[in-house]
Scaffold this active site. Sequence first.
Site, mmCIF file in Angstrom:
data_model
loop_
_atom_site.group_PDB
_atom_site.id
_atom_site.type_symbol
_atom_site.label_atom_id
_atom_site.label_comp_id
_atom_site.label_asym_id
_atom_site.label_seq_id
_atom_site.Cartn_x
_atom_site.Cartn_y
_atom_site.Cartn_z
ATOM 1 N N ASP A 127 0.795 -1.122 -0.144
ATOM 2 C CA ASP A 127 -0.032 0.140 0.068
ATOM 3 C C ASP A 127 0.944 1.217 -0.014
ATOM 4 O O ASP A 127 2.047 1.200 -0.279
ATOM 5 C CB ASP A 127 -0.847 -0.023 1.342
ATOM 6 C CG ASP A 127 -2.302 0.328 0.935
ATOM 7 O OD1 ASP A 127 -2.413 1.141 -0.110
ATOM 8 O OD2 ASP A 127 -3.240 -0.220 1.671
ATOM 9 N N ASP A 184 -10.329 3.055 -3.572
ATOM 10 C CA ASP A 184 -10.949 2.215 -3.002
ATOM 11 C C ASP A 184 -12.156 1.866 -3.287
ATOM 12 O O ASP A 184 -13.096 2.799 -3.321
ATOM 13 C CB ASP A 184 -10.899 2.086 -1.428
ATOM 14 C CG ASP A 184 -9.589 1.926 -0.994
ATOM 15 O OD1 ASP A 184 -8.572 1.843 -1.670
ATOM 16 O OD2 ASP A 184 -9.534 1.683 0.322
#
Length: 376
Positions: A127, A184
């Site tokens: 990430d 997301d």
Amino acid sequence: MQIKTPPMGFNTWNTFGENISDALVRETADAMVKLGLKDAGYEYLVIDDCWSKRERDPETGKIVPDPVKFPYGMKALSDYVHEKGLKFGMYSCAGVRTCADYPGSFDHEFLDAETFAEYGCDFLKYDFCYKPSTANGPVLYHRMSMALKSCGRDILFSACNWGSDEVNKWIRSTGAHMYRSTGDINDSWASMRDIAMSQLDNLAYSAPGCYNDIDMLTIGMYGKGNVGSLGCNDTEYKTQFALWCIYSAPLMLGGDIRTMTDGLLKLVTNRDLLRINQDPEARPAFLATEMSWFPGRIVLVKHLSDNELAVGFFNMTETGGQIPFFLENIGLTASSGRALHMREVFTGEERTVKEFMNPVVEAHDCSVYLCRIVKA
Ligand code: GLA
């Protein structure tokens, strides 16, 4: 390490968020085998964020698994997953903390890669939260890539910087095997639609070696779980899966597969759709038509091996109606003496089409055809 077709598996984040545990991973592994998902190609079982203690071990500097969530440690769990014939995936972050505020790998890349190798890890999602502003994306992904390459184990490198810094232009050169190109997803039609439509210009940046990852699927969440939102209905899940397949996107399931309905199980194991997604040539789809007076009614075409083609009609608008497809747009002119023999992958309906077709597709629905060129 060469990844020939888009990776397939399951990731804990969409449904479980921080509520992950050894038991959950074992039950999911059991379900992946029992329900035939493993046989269909879903092989990676990935634990996302929130698996560790809040701080590193002060002596060794290592990340430490949360002893309450994972009382037997990660190696025992990965052994279990491997015994089931599956592969074991984990998560870290290029910044100093993960997105959910656990230790990140910044300046610990080589130690962490070795630790993941000790765990028997086969996949690392990486990430992009909390990175110092002095460090840029290419440097950080190169660094972890070098750490993984030198850790003594083949680990698929799944980059996740949400499409920032024009990632599609440099990510392949870092050694990553897939890269997130969007923010997301949440479990709603709007989120899924916006993610898919945002990548129409980026379809060609998915190819063997490194695939465009448009996030984990929400199929089966029905609005529940960590990224549950308004939820989707079965038609919308059908369209989601068909889009991810024709986009050559990684297929990481994110709904709870232990409770997946038979209908959705049938969807995600649809052989024709998986054949489209996993085609060995891995050519990108292209936009063959978008209706100018109904933007969002699109026809996507993907060349497959063995002289086949996939043609998908997607109605991303709020009203049902026709979606015109001019075969000339894919090179089949009226004078070519050729037609398309088409078989719809959900209904089995067959037809042979010359020049033009104009099928009706309901709002949020799709039709996908496997096609072969025949003499007209
Ligand atoms: C970011 C990622 C998500 C998930 C979370 C975990 O938001 O994009 O996919 O991994 O972090 O905190």
